[in-house]
Scaffold this active site. Structure first.
Site, PDB file in Angstrom:
ATOM      1  N   ARG A  18      15.910   4.591   5.664  1.00 15.76           N
ATOM      2  CA  ARG A  18      16.046   3.915   6.959  1.00 15.76           C
ATOM      3  C   ARG A  18      17.480   4.037   7.461  1.00 15.76           C
ATOM      4  O   ARG A  18      18.425   3.789   6.718  1.00 15.76           O
ATOM      5  CB  ARG A  18      15.672   2.448   6.794  1.00 15.76           C
ATOM      6  CG  ARG A  18      15.456   1.757   8.101  1.00 15.76           C
ATOM      7  CD  ARG A  18      14.653   0.498   7.851  1.00 15.76           C
ATOM      8  NE  ARG A  18      15.004  -0.524   8.800  1.00 15.76           N
ATOM      9  CZ  ARG A  18      14.529  -1.751   8.754  1.00 15.76           C
ATOM     10  NH1 ARG A  18      13.713  -2.116   7.809  1.00 15.76           N
ATOM     11  NH2 ARG A  18      14.869  -2.629   9.667  1.00 15.76           N
ATOM     12  N   HIS A  60       8.269  -4.200  -4.155  1.00 19.06           N
ATOM     13  CA  HIS A  60       9.691  -3.847  -4.184  1.00 19.06           C
ATOM     14  C   HIS A  60      10.297  -4.313  -2.867  1.00 19.06           C
ATOM     15  O   HIS A  60       9.780  -4.035  -1.821  1.00 19.06           O
ATOM     16  CB  HIS A  60       9.809  -2.328  -4.318  1.00 19.06           C
ATOM     17  CG  HIS A  60      11.214  -1.843  -4.381  1.00 19.06           C
ATOM     18  ND1 HIS A  60      12.112  -2.288  -5.314  1.00 19.06           N
ATOM     19  CD2 HIS A  60      11.872  -0.942  -3.624  1.00 19.06           C
ATOM     20  CE1 HIS A  60      13.263  -1.673  -5.129  1.00 19.06           C
ATOM     21  NE2 HIS A  60      13.142  -0.853  -4.112  1.00 19.06           N
TER      22      HIS A  60
HETATM   23  P1  A3D Z   1      17.742  11.792   0.187  1.00 20.98           P
HETATM   24  O1  A3D Z   1      19.002  12.144  -0.511  1.00 20.98           O
HETATM   25  O2  A3D Z   1      17.730  11.724   1.680  1.00 20.98           O
HETATM   26  O3  A3D Z   1      16.623  12.842  -0.284  1.00 20.98           O
HETATM   27  C1  A3D Z   1      15.361  12.941   0.311  1.00 20.98           C
HETATM   28  C2  A3D Z   1      14.979  14.416   0.304  1.00 20.98           C
HETATM   29  O4  A3D Z   1      13.639  14.530   0.793  1.00 20.98           O
HETATM   30  C3  A3D Z   1      15.863  15.288   1.224  1.00 20.98           C
HETATM   31  O5  A3D Z   1      16.448  16.336   0.469  1.00 20.98           O
HETATM   32  C4  A3D Z   1      14.879  15.820   2.269  1.00 20.98           C
HETATM   33  O6  A3D Z   1      15.157  17.153   2.675  1.00 20.98           O
HETATM   34  C5  A3D Z   1      13.565  15.752   1.491  1.00 20.98           C
HETATM   35  N1  A3D Z   1      12.381  15.768   2.343  1.00 20.98           N
HETATM   36  C6  A3D Z   1      12.192  15.192   3.556  1.00 20.98           C
HETATM   37  N2  A3D Z   1      10.953  15.469   4.005  1.00 20.98           N
HETATM   38  C7  A3D Z   1      10.339  16.201   3.028  1.00 20.98           C
HETATM   39  C8  A3D Z   1       9.053  16.779   2.899  1.00 20.98           C
HETATM   40  N3  A3D Z   1       8.138  16.661   3.858  1.00 20.98           N
HETATM   41  N4  A3D Z   1       8.775  17.472   1.779  1.00 20.98           N
HETATM   42  C9  A3D Z   1       9.700  17.612   0.799  1.00 20.98           C
HETATM   43  N5  A3D Z   1      10.943  17.093   0.869  1.00 20.98           N
HETATM   44  C10 A3D Z   1      11.250  16.401   1.976  1.00 20.98           C
HETATM   45  O7  A3D Z   1      17.185  10.385  -0.321  1.00 20.98           O
HETATM   46  P2  A3D Z   1      17.297   9.750  -1.795  1.00 20.98           P
HETATM   47  O8  A3D Z   1      17.031  10.787  -2.804  1.00 20.98           O
HETATM   48  O9  A3D Z   1      18.543   8.933  -1.875  1.00 20.98           O
HETATM   49  O10 A3D Z   1      16.093   8.706  -1.716  1.00 20.98           O
HETATM   50  C11 A3D Z   1      14.760   9.177  -1.656  1.00 20.98           C
HETATM   51  C12 A3D Z   1      13.784   8.052  -1.361  1.00 20.98           C
HETATM   52  O11 A3D Z   1      13.815   7.095  -2.405  1.00 20.98           O
HETATM   53  C13 A3D Z   1      14.059   7.262  -0.069  1.00 20.98           C
HETATM   54  O12 A3D Z   1      12.829   7.021   0.594  1.00 20.98           O
HETATM   55  C14 A3D Z   1      14.665   5.964  -0.571  1.00 20.98           C
HETATM   56  O13 A3D Z   1      14.458   4.895   0.335  1.00 20.98           O
HETATM   57  C15 A3D Z   1      13.866   5.790  -1.842  1.00 20.98           C
HETATM   58  N6  A3D Z   1      14.445   4.876  -2.847  1.00 20.98           N
HETATM   59  C16 A3D Z   1      13.580   4.056  -3.499  1.00 20.98           C
HETATM   60  C17 A3D Z   1      14.040   3.190  -4.463  1.00 20.98           C
HETATM   61  C18 A3D Z   1      13.089   2.299  -5.178  1.00 20.98           C
HETATM   62  O14 A3D Z   1      13.492   1.535  -6.031  1.00 20.98           O
HETATM   63  C19 A3D Z   1      11.675   2.327  -4.863  1.00 20.98           C
HETATM   64  C20 A3D Z   1      15.408   3.155  -4.782  1.00 20.98           C
HETATM   65  C21 A3D Z   1      16.264   4.008  -4.110  1.00 20.98           C
HETATM   66  C22 A3D Z   1      15.762   4.881  -3.133  1.00 20.98           C
END
Ligand code: A3D
Length: 320
Positions: free
Chosen positions: A83, A176
């Protein structure tokens, strides 16, 4: 025996950290998949060059083609967006729901036998949607949140009591986010319930309430500090613990977002509960007795998850 294969869908901050951890622990060969061209390939190459220094045997590859996840034993999904300022929760839901659709279809086509761990937020809704779109059995699709939330709770409690984190067994239930339910009556330090330690004067109800509040806001605290993203080290470590429980048939009892049907008064909802993870994926959902306060808090959490699912169904009619 053939090496295991770990596919990481999303090669962002958590995806890259997962790849590094999985390689260091030699969980298997690793495929990093992302829609961004070059990122998964670059990270795979970079991490593979840790091998000679660390001495690990793991092949790493980056890909933009779902065909490369074929035969994966474990898939960890972090694809999506986080977000951003100005983005409503529904905007985020809409974007990540579409991502779950393509990811779910990719898994269905190329790796239907995998154990799938979802991390993408909003977690409880996304893991449900991913299961729906992939069509995999419920016991093979789980969400990572509880392991992280209880690790945060345990970290703060170890600091409060001045003890090793190893001696803290923290217990968190529910969805969560703000409505998660840290349960102090089941949280122990070397077997001694935290509530008893409070009675013994080693902390106070007020201090524990503050820690519970800090745990609930644990993700937000890190976002506010980092400013450009969210936590990734502890989320990745937590998902790796779940993957190891599956690959090693460890029968660990971990708090995971799983499909609960017939327990906790639920008839088919993904929410965080204690779960036995072994070679069959989710082998058991453990139903514990909750006191009135925990029950009420759990219900608030369940209602929040249900609200998210309704919003998903409004956005994508095929889910209704
Ligand atoms: P980020 O570093 O932005 O990585 C997300 C990746 O997803 C990027 O490399 C994008 O290119 C890729 N992506 C976007 N669309 C697609 C698609 N259609 N197919 C394949 N790849 C795609 O984010 P992050 O690694 O920091 O976080 C990833 C997710 O985890 C986010 O939604 C966060 O909100 C979530 N998250 C959850 C927790 C929980 O405890 C549940 C904790 C921390 C983060």
């Amino acid at each position: 025996m053939a090496r295991k294969k770990i596919a990481l869908i999303g090669a962002g901050m958590i995806g890259g950290t997962l790849a590094h951890l999985a390689a260091m622990r030699e969980l298997g060969d690793i495929v990093l998949f992302d829609i961004a061209e070059g990122i998964p390939q670059g990270k795979a190459l970079d991490i593979s060059q840790c091998g000679p220094v660390e001495g690990f045997d793991a092949k790493l590859a980056g890909s933009n083609d779902y065909a490369d996840i074929a035969g994966a034993d474990v898939i960890i999904v972090t694809a999506g967006v986080a977000r951003k300022p100005g983005m409503s929760r529904d905007d985020l839901l809409g974007i990540n729901l579409k991502v779950m659709k393509t990811v779910g279809e990719g898994i269905k086509q190329h790796a239907p036998d995998a154990f799938v761990i979802c991390i993408t937020n909003p977690l409880d809704a996304m893991v449900w949607a991913l299961r729906e779109f992939s069509g995999l059995p419920h016991n093979k699709v789980v969400g990572m949140a509880g392991v992280l939330d209880s690790a945060r709770f345990a970290t703060f409690l170890a600091q409060e009591f001045g003890v090793s984190v190893r001696d803290v067994n923290a217990f968190v239930l529910g969805g969560h986010g703000d409505t998660m339910v840290p349960v102090t009556s089941y949280t122990t330090i070397s077997g001694i319930p935290v509530d008893d330690l409070v009675k013994m004067g080693r902390s106070s109800k007020e201090r524990i309430d503050e820690i519970v509040k800090r745990t609930r806001g644990g993700g937000g605290e890190i976002v506010a500090l980092l400013k450009t993203g969210s936590a990734y080290y502890a989320p990745a470590t937590s998902a790796i613990a779940m993957a190891e429980a599956y690959l090693g048939d460890q029968k660990r009892i971990l708090p995971c977002a799983v499909y609960v049907d017939g327990k906790y008064g639920l008839d088919g909802l993904y929410v965080g509960v204690p779960t036995v993870i072994g070679a069959n994926g989710v082998e058991e959902v453990i139903e514990i007795a909750l006191d009135d306060e925990a029950k009420q808090n759990f219900q608030v959490s369940v209602d929040a998850v249900k609200e998210l699912l309704e919003a998903c169904k409004q956005i994508d009619g095929s889910l209704a």
